[in-house]
Enzyme design. Structure first.
Site, PDB file in Angstrom:
ATOM      1  CG  HIS A  29       2.335   8.472  -5.435  1.00 48.36           C
ATOM      2  ND1 HIS A  29       1.979   8.666  -6.752  1.00 48.36           N
ATOM      3  CD2 HIS A  29       1.259   8.823  -4.697  1.00 48.36           C
ATOM      4  CE1 HIS A  29       0.739   9.122  -6.808  1.00 48.36           C
ATOM      5  NE2 HIS A  29       0.270   9.229  -5.572  1.00 48.36           N
ATOM      6  CG  HIS A  37      -4.269   2.763  -3.680  1.00 50.98           C
ATOM      7  ND1 HIS A  37      -4.883   3.556  -2.724  1.00 50.98           N
ATOM      8  CD2 HIS A  37      -4.347   3.454  -4.849  1.00 50.98           C
ATOM      9  CE1 HIS A  37      -5.325   4.663  -3.293  1.00 50.98           C
ATOM     10  NE2 HIS A  37      -5.010   4.635  -4.573  1.00 50.98           N
TER      11      HIS A  37
END
Length: 192
Positions: A46, A132
């Site tokens: 995620h 990220h």
């Protein structure tokens, strides 16, 4: 959303299953060359927008209402995964990640989610947003980590792995499970 104060919660961009599968295949191909202690389960990939920590039911519901309202008219958009990197000491990183190209839509979405969480009473991290996807944690190699290792068979150098951002999810963390993130509320973006 009946959850306990001991649990941790966060809002994040959910990755499509196909993207998670492609990342998993890449990780399987490089995990022997990159010895990290813990590889993230592919179902847990995620992009965190706001980490809440522990939270009362009341604050979670308030944040959920504010986020639903603030992103109601946000369109879905495409992100390109284009690089690999690490956080922590360069010779013994604590986090190995893949990142996306700079995208105004993503930063705008994060800003709305972050502001809604603050308005709901959460004290959030103040470090700059560095979108990220965490792939692994804690370098476990016998020698120092070398940045050149990230170029090994990287499918991201040309930014050709892309995915559609179509929803924000409120996740609860279960440290004793794998995968450890449970989706407890979904906030869809508008389809293009």
């Amino acid at each position: 959303m009946s959850k306990t104060m001991n649990a941790h919660f966060f809002f994040a961009v959910k990755l499509p299953d196909e993207t998670k599968k492609k990342l998993k295949e890449y990780m399987e191909s490089v995990s022997l060359k990159l010895p990290f202690s813990r590889w993230v389960h592919h179902e847990d990939y995620h992009i965190t927008l706001a980490f809440l920590g522990s939270a009362s039911e009341e604050k979670l519901q308030k944040a959920a209402r504010l986020i639903a309202d603030s992103i109601r008219n946000e369109p879905s958009f495409t992100l390109h995964i284009c690089k690999l990197g690490v956080f922590g000491k360069q010779d013994a990183p604590r986090i190995f990640w893949c990142g996306t190209q700079q995208a105004k839509h993503l930063h705008d979405l994060r800003s709305k989610v972050y502001s809604a969480c603050q308005e709901a009473g959460f004290e959030l991290e103040t470090r700059p947003f560095k979108p990220h996807i965490t792939l692994a944690r804690k370098w476990a190699g016998t020698g120092p980590f070398q940045q050149s290792l990230l170029d090994v068979n990287s499918p991201f150098n040309n930014g050709h792995l892309e995915f559609e951002v179509s929803e924000v999810v409120l996740y609860q963390t279960h440290l004793d499970k794998s995968p450890k993130y449970e989706s407890i509320a979904i906030f869809p973006l508008l389809a293009e």
